[in-house]
Design a protein around this motif. Structure first.
Motif, PDB file in Angstrom:
ATOM      1  N   ARG A 107      -2.340   7.753  83.889  1.00 56.14           N
ATOM      2  CA  ARG A 107      -1.624   8.841  84.577  1.00 56.14           C
ATOM      3  C   ARG A 107      -2.374   9.288  85.827  1.00 56.14           C
ATOM      4  O   ARG A 107      -1.772   9.538  86.875  1.00 56.14           O
ATOM      5  CB  ARG A 107      -1.415  10.018  83.616  1.00 56.14           C
ATOM      6  CG  ARG A 107      -0.350   9.782  82.556  1.00 56.14           C
ATOM      7  CD  ARG A 107       0.066  11.088  81.912  1.00 56.14           C
ATOM      8  NE  ARG A 107      -1.034  11.753  81.222  1.00 56.14           N
ATOM      9  CZ  ARG A 107      -1.350  11.559  79.942  1.00 56.14           C
ATOM     10  NH1 ARG A 107      -0.626  10.715  79.211  1.00 56.14           N
ATOM     11  NH2 ARG A 107      -2.358  12.195  79.385  1.00 56.14           N
ATOM     12  N   ARG A 108      -3.708   9.389  85.710  1.00 57.54           N
ATOM     13  CA  ARG A 108      -4.513   9.805  86.868  1.00 57.54           C
ATOM     14  C   ARG A 108      -4.410   8.787  88.003  1.00 57.54           C
ATOM     15  O   ARG A 108      -4.229   9.141  89.174  1.00 57.54           O
ATOM     16  CB  ARG A 108      -5.980   9.955  86.449  1.00 57.54           C
ATOM     17  CG  ARG A 108      -6.858  10.575  87.530  1.00 57.54           C
ATOM     18  CD  ARG A 108      -8.322  10.249  87.345  1.00 57.54           C
ATOM     19  NE  ARG A 108      -8.629   8.908  87.785  1.00 57.54           N
ATOM     20  CZ  ARG A 108      -9.150   7.966  87.014  1.00 57.54           C
ATOM     21  NH1 ARG A 108      -9.396   8.187  85.737  1.00 57.54           N
ATOM     22  NH2 ARG A 108      -9.401   6.770  87.518  1.00 57.54           N
ATOM     23  N   ARG A 148      -0.993   8.987  89.708  1.00 59.06           N
ATOM     24  CA  ARG A 148      -0.886  10.110  90.648  1.00 59.06           C
ATOM     25  C   ARG A 148      -1.605   9.794  91.956  1.00 59.06           C
ATOM     26  O   ARG A 148      -1.127  10.124  93.039  1.00 59.06           O
ATOM     27  CB  ARG A 148      -1.478  11.379  90.019  1.00 59.06           C
ATOM     28  CG  ARG A 148      -0.623  12.012  88.936  1.00 59.06           C
ATOM     29  CD  ARG A 148      -1.052  13.435  88.662  1.00 59.06           C
ATOM     30  NE  ARG A 148      -2.437  13.520  88.185  1.00 59.06           N
ATOM     31  CZ  ARG A 148      -2.798  13.467  86.911  1.00 59.06           C
ATOM     32  NH1 ARG A 148      -1.866  13.334  85.969  1.00 59.06           N
ATOM     33  NH2 ARG A 148      -4.068  13.552  86.560  1.00 59.06           N
ATOM     34  N   ASP A 199       3.994   4.779  89.196  1.00 62.05           N
ATOM     35  CA  ASP A 199       4.210   5.244  87.835  1.00 62.05           C
ATOM     36  C   ASP A 199       3.153   4.662  86.904  1.00 62.05           C
ATOM     37  O   ASP A 199       2.618   3.577  87.173  1.00 62.05           O
ATOM     38  CB  ASP A 199       5.599   4.830  87.342  1.00 62.05           C
ATOM     39  CG  ASP A 199       6.698   5.607  88.056  1.00 62.05           C
ATOM     40  OD1 ASP A 199       6.432   6.751  88.463  1.00 62.05           O
ATOM     41  OD2 ASP A 199       7.802   5.055  88.218  1.00 62.05           O
ATOM     42  N   LYS A 205       7.549   9.933  93.180  1.00 64.89           N
ATOM     43  CA  LYS A 205       6.617  11.043  93.181  1.00 64.89           C
ATOM     44  C   LYS A 205       6.035  11.207  91.775  1.00 64.89           C
ATOM     45  O   LYS A 205       6.760  11.135  90.787  1.00 64.89           O
ATOM     46  CB  LYS A 205       7.333  12.330  93.596  1.00 64.89           C
ATOM     47  CG  LYS A 205       7.814  12.310  95.035  1.00 64.89           C
ATOM     48  CD  LYS A 205       8.457  13.624  95.390  1.00 64.89           C
ATOM     49  CE  LYS A 205       8.933  13.608  96.832  1.00 64.89           C
ATOM     50  NZ  LYS A 205       9.588  14.879  97.216  1.00 64.89           N
ATOM     51  N   PRO A 206       4.741  11.425  91.668  1.00 67.18           N
ATOM     52  CA  PRO A 206       4.158  11.589  90.343  1.00 67.18           C
ATOM     53  C   PRO A 206       4.750  12.805  89.633  1.00 67.18           C
ATOM     54  O   PRO A 206       4.988  13.839  90.244  1.00 67.18           O
ATOM     55  CB  PRO A 206       2.657  11.770  90.640  1.00 67.18           C
ATOM     56  CG  PRO A 206       2.578  12.172  92.068  1.00 67.18           C
ATOM     57  CD  PRO A 206       3.754  11.529  92.742  1.00 67.18           C
ATOM     58  N   LYS A 207       5.032  12.603  88.346  1.00 68.17           N
ATOM     59  CA  LYS A 207       5.611  13.711  87.590  1.00 68.17           C
ATOM     60  C   LYS A 207       4.609  14.854  87.453  1.00 68.17           C
ATOM     61  O   LYS A 207       3.406  14.641  87.372  1.00 68.17           O
ATOM     62  CB  LYS A 207       6.033  13.210  86.207  1.00 68.17           C
ATOM     63  CG  LYS A 207       7.127  12.143  86.263  1.00 68.17           C
ATOM     64  CD  LYS A 207       7.457  11.651  84.869  1.00 68.17           C
ATOM     65  CE  LYS A 207       8.538  10.577  84.925  1.00 68.17           C
ATOM     66  NZ  LYS A 207       8.842  10.042  83.580  1.00 68.17           N
ATOM     67  N   TYR A 208       5.152  16.055  87.407  1.00 65.54           N
ATOM     68  CA  TYR A 208       4.294  17.237  87.283  1.00 65.54           C
ATOM     69  C   TYR A 208       3.649  17.263  85.906  1.00 65.54           C
ATOM     70  O   TYR A 208       4.320  17.134  84.878  1.00 65.54           O
ATOM     71  CB  TYR A 208       5.130  18.502  87.502  1.00 65.54           C
ATOM     72  CG  TYR A 208       4.379  19.787  87.155  1.00 65.54           C
ATOM     73  CD1 TYR A 208       3.316  20.209  87.937  1.00 65.54           C
ATOM     74  CD2 TYR A 208       4.740  20.533  86.036  1.00 65.54           C
ATOM     75  CE1 TYR A 208       2.620  21.368  87.618  1.00 65.54           C
ATOM     76  CE2 TYR A 208       4.057  21.677  85.716  1.00 65.54           C
ATOM     77  CZ  TYR A 208       2.989  22.100  86.506  1.00 65.54           C
ATOM     78  OH  TYR A 208       2.318  23.240  86.187  1.00 65.54           O
ATOM     79  N   GLN A 209       2.344  17.389  85.863  1.00 65.26           N
ATOM     80  CA  GLN A 209       1.599  17.478  84.620  1.00 65.26           C
ATOM     81  C   GLN A 209       0.982  18.873  84.536  1.00 65.26           C
ATOM     82  O   GLN A 209       0.084  19.214  85.305  1.00 65.26           O
ATOM     83  CB  GLN A 209       0.493  16.416  84.583  1.00 65.26           C
ATOM     84  CG  GLN A 209       0.993  14.974  84.667  1.00 65.26           C
ATOM     85  CD  GLN A 209       1.702  14.579  83.388  1.00 65.26           C
ATOM     86  OE1 GLN A 209       1.490  15.177  82.340  1.00 65.26           O
ATOM     87  NE2 GLN A 209       2.568  13.572  83.479  1.00 65.26           N
TER      88      GLN A 209
END
Length: 480
Positions: free
Chosen positions: A398-399, A402, A407, A461-465
């Motif tokens: 995930r990092r 981003r 993805d 766009k990276p999903k909001y975490q």
């Protein structure tokens, strides 16, 4: 270039393959299709007539109609005739024993002659020669400035005289300077001209008579079609040409001039310009070009290109890491960029035997941005992660996603493909060069049997975490 002609040849051979036993009438029909294809590719009419007549005569003489695989025999006959049409060619420059070797470059306005002078200088430097560029184009504004900029980029001296308009004097002084400075090669950039311009044609003839160049090359634009052949014929009547250099060979054009110029003028194609950069000048080989036209690829040029890009010591170091299965993502991306050397991924794949025709048949889409996305993913990793992608867990993926604008699935896909490739490279490390080439071709054909290369998803766009603080705030809000 030649994509349309390659497709038409493939259709002709496919029709023959589907007929089983064929007749002379089938061969005549195939030759009509070939004739139409070559005329559409802007090949000279006389060349087309002679080519088709010889292929048909040899096909009947070889008793193609009695063979079990007539299309294979036809491919061999057509290949040999294409080689005879464009060759034989000695693409090397014959260096003289008493340096310098003087090369005169002539050509039409806008054909890319001055840039080709720079490319030829780079070609000479790569072969251990010390070139001198001479700016004898005194007609076109900023022609001298352009050559001086090219010389600065290459680190090559440029001889220019701005105080007069006598190109013969400039060329004589340039050759004398090269002799004093012990240069190996002198490249004379003469003024661009129109073939019908008698004054400028006489000017280049005077330069040739004054300095007696060892080689005279005519620079032609591959996009001009039959005009290029007519131009070569006109120049050859005034100058004794030693060869032709075609520029803009990477363009989407029909390319019939390349097949015609040797037959019409008797002068071979020596080099082709395949890009804008100064290292994008290739030697012309008739056998390899015939293979490309017939969809056979050009594995020899691909290997030569890779050898030029990769350092010997670096290759030995990577070989040792491959044998141990210790290749890192840094090594993988670095070598991929070196081997491609400014080429597009599509151009590289076309040079693998069988892949080019498969790409056309399946209408495979190549996303040239995938290499950039792969690089972005790798650069978003830590050094430890690049060395050992197996340590990537969900949080790390995930990092990285981003940081690279992709993805997490893309990160997982890249790592999986890399680990598979690393195992394959470990398996190939003990093979000979010929076995590697065969194995690589088989794997390329197998991987693309589905019709397209594995592709990343379009960058999203990276999903909001939510952070831990946000999560605590949400829990308190819900408890109320």
């Amino acid at each position: 270039m030649f994509d349309a002609l390659s497709d038409r040849f493939s259709d002709v051979f496919r029709k023959l393959r589907g007929r089983g036993r064929i007749t002379e009438e089938n061969i005549s029909e195939a030759m009509r299709d070939v004739r139409t294809a070559m005329l559409e590719a802007d090949v000279h009419l006389d060349v087309v007539k002679q080519f088709c007549a010889e292929v048909q005569q040899k096909a009947i003489g070889a008793e193609v109609i009695k063979t079990l695989h007539p299309e294979q025999v036809m491919v061999k006959i057509v290949h040999d005739e294409l080689v005879g049409l464009m060759g034989p060619v000695d693409s090397r420059i014959p260096w003289v024993a008493n340096a310098p070797t003087v090369i005169l470059m002539a050509g039409l306005q806008g054909s890319g002659k001055t840039t080709t002078c720079g490319k030829l200088a780079k070609y000479c430097m790569d072969r251990g020669k010390k070139p001198l560029l001479v700016a004898a184009d005194l007609k076109r504004p900023a022609a001298i400035d352009q050559l001086e900029v090219l010389g600065q980029q290459l680190g090559v001296a440029v001889h220019a005289e701005r105080d007069h308009q006598n190109p013969v004097k400039v060329c004589r002084n340039g050759v004398s300077l090269a002799q004093r400075q012990l240069k190996d090669v002198v490249i004379l950039d003469t003024a661009g001209r129109l073939a019908i311009d008698e004054e400028l044609m006489q000017e280049v003839a005077n330069v040739a008579q004054a300095v007696s160049p060892h080689q005279i090359y005519l620079v032609l634009d591959a996009m001009t079609g039959q005009d290029a052949v007519n131009t070569a014929k006109s120049f050859n009547e005034r100058l004794e040409l030693d060869g032709v250099i075609f520029t803009k060979f990477d363009s989407d054009t029909r390319g019939g001039a390349v097949l015609s110029v040797k037959n019409v003028t008797g002068k071979p194609v020596k080099f082709i310009g395949v890009g804008e950069k100064l290292d994008r000048l290739e030697e012309f080989h008739a056998e390899r070009m015939a293979g490309r036209i017939l969809g056979m690829g050009d594995i020899v040029s691909l290997v030569e290109h890779a050898q030029q890009q990769v350092d010997v010591e670096e290759a030995a170091r990577l070989e040792a890491k491959m044998k141990k299965g210790q290749l890192s993502l840094d090594d993988f991306i670095g070598q991929m960029e070196k081997v491609m050397g400014g080429r597009s991924l599509k151009d590289m794949l076309k040079m693998i035997p069988g892949v080019g025709s498969m790409m056309r048949q399946t209408e495979m889409e190549i996303d040239e941005g995938e290499i950039k996305r792969m690089k972005a993913i790798v650069q978003s990793m830590t050094p430890a992660e690049r060395a050992n992608p197996k340590i990537l867990d969900a949080s790390r993926r995930r990092r990285i996603a981003r940081g690279s604008g992709t993805d997490p699935e893309d990160v997982s896909g890249l790592c999986k493909q890399f680990l598979q490739a690393r195992e394959m490279m470990k398996h190939m490390a003990g093979m000979s060069m010929m076995d590697r080439m065969k194995f690589g071709s088989q794997m390329a054909n197998l991987s693309m049997a589905g019709g397209k290369l594995p592709q990343f998803k379009s960058a999203s766009k990276p999903k909001y975490q939510p952070s831990k603080k946000d999560k605590r705030r949400d829990r308190k809000r819900k408890s109320r």
